[in-house]
Design an enzyme around this catalytic site. Structure first.
Site, PDB file in Angstrom:
ATOM      1  N   ASP A 146       0.856  -1.184   0.000  1.00 19.01           N
ATOM      2  CA  ASP A 146       0.000   0.000   0.000  1.00 19.01           C
ATOM      3  C   ASP A 146       0.897   1.241   0.000  1.00 19.01           C
ATOM      4  OD1 ASP A 146      -2.389   1.603   0.359  1.00 19.01           O
ATOM      5  OD2 ASP A 146      -1.777   1.817   2.453  1.00 19.01           O
TER       6      ASP A 146
ATOM      7  N   ASP B  21      -0.336   5.179   0.828  1.00 16.12           N
ATOM      8  CA  ASP B  21      -0.632   6.207   1.825  1.00 16.12           C
ATOM      9  C   ASP B  21      -0.719   5.640   3.234  1.00 16.12           C
ATOM     10  OD1 ASP B  21      -1.167   8.847   0.329  1.00 16.12           O
ATOM     11  OD2 ASP B  21      -2.295   7.371  -0.836  1.00 16.12           O
TER      12      ASP B  21
END
Length: 312
Positions: free
Chosen positions: A66, A68
């Site tokens: 991932d 953010d």
């Protein structure tokens, strides 16, 4: 006269105390700055013949990352985030156009993310999977890749599944063999369909002393030796917390830990224990006196040991 002497002594002690406090604060601040910018390395020793053989008979695995709050944190023009202290310069600035409006994103990289990517790219095929828009996610991935060619495969918001105002990520779209793919994500909702294929990580916003990525290196070093990542990751305590969140129950420490007066183990502790249990070879095949691999840094928080046969 004695009162004047006593008052003078008190004033002297007060001034000395304040000077000492100021000196201690300055020293601690400088120490934190040195720790933050000191070089960190993960020593890699040659594999033993047994470890090389074991690694050759298992499939190379896919690590899904991932963006953010996992690898980076960002904010854009006109948004004041309390999580980012004023005056902290971003690592890079992105200028993108969204709905024909130019937007600037100020991106901060999680501590040690470049070093982390350098190491894990030697062990896994890396895939970026973000719920952000492609125009933004692609620009961030390009900056993190920095021309190294380690973040070639990328998935964005259009590849996610909408789920009551949020997005979930379909790992089967990345790899059909779920025994060889897992995700590193700060949001449990993103991988709730694949809880046995996930490693949780705390959300990062601005802490310059964060070492979460470094702490994961021994676990990731060992996990590549397993035949099925689910045999290890399914034992992680975060699964129970995820189930509690989905059912509305409050998460709580294990009762046997409380009754024994012990501090409950963290998710990372239990995950690391289970990895070592899964990949350990019989003592008759390899000497238990193998040297160990060490994440070296002057700060003791960076240190973590695993058997040599788990390293490459």
């Amino acid at each position: 006269m004695w009162k004047q002497l006593e008052m003078g002594l008190r004033a002297f002690l007060l001034i000395a105390s304040r000077i000492w406090t100021c000196l201690c604060f300055t020293l601690k601040k400088q120490t934190r700055a040195i720790i933050q910018h000191q070089s960190v390395k993960y020593d890699i020793f040659p594999l033993s013949p047994l470890s090389r053989h074991r690694l050759s008979i298992v499939k190379r695995k896919v690590l899904v990352l991932d963006l953010d709050e996992t690898l980076i944190h960002s904010h854009h023009d006109g948004v004041v985030r309390q999580t980012v202290r004023p005056g902290v310069p971003p690592d890079f600035v992105l200028k993108v156009t969204i709905d024909r409006h130019p937007v600037r994103f100020f991106v901060h990289k999680r501590p040690h993310v470049d070093f982390f990517l350098d190491i894990v790219s030697q062990w896994y095929e890396l895939v970026v999977f973000t719920a952000s828009m492609e125009i933004y996610g692609a620009a961030v991935a390009d900056k993190l890749d920095a021309g190294r060619g380690i973040l070639q495969r990328r998935f964005y918001r259009q590849h996610c599944t909408p789920d009551f105002g949020s997005y979930t990520k379909d790992l089967s779209a990345i790899c059909n063999d779920l025994s060889s793919v897992f995700i590193l994500d700060n949001s449990p909702g993103a991988y709730k369909a694949y809880p046995d294929n996930a490693i949780p990580i705390k959300s990062w916003f601005s802490d310059p002393n964060d070492v979460a990525l470094l702490n994961l290196l021994p676990v990731l070093d060992a996990l590549r030796f397993t035949a099925d990542v689910r045999s290890v990751l399914s034992r992680n305590l975060h699964l129970h917390r995820l189930c509690n969140v989905q059912t509305g129950a409050a998460s709580r420490p294990r009762m046997n830990d409380i009754g024994a007066g012990l501090k409950p183990k963290t998710d990372l502790d239990i995950l690391a224990d289970s990895v070592v249990t899964q990949v350990e070879e019989p003592s008759s095949l390899e000497s238990s006196s193998d040297s160990s691999v060490l994440v070296t840094a002057k700060d003791k928080r960076f240190k973590s040991r695993i058997p040599q046969r788990m390293c490459n």
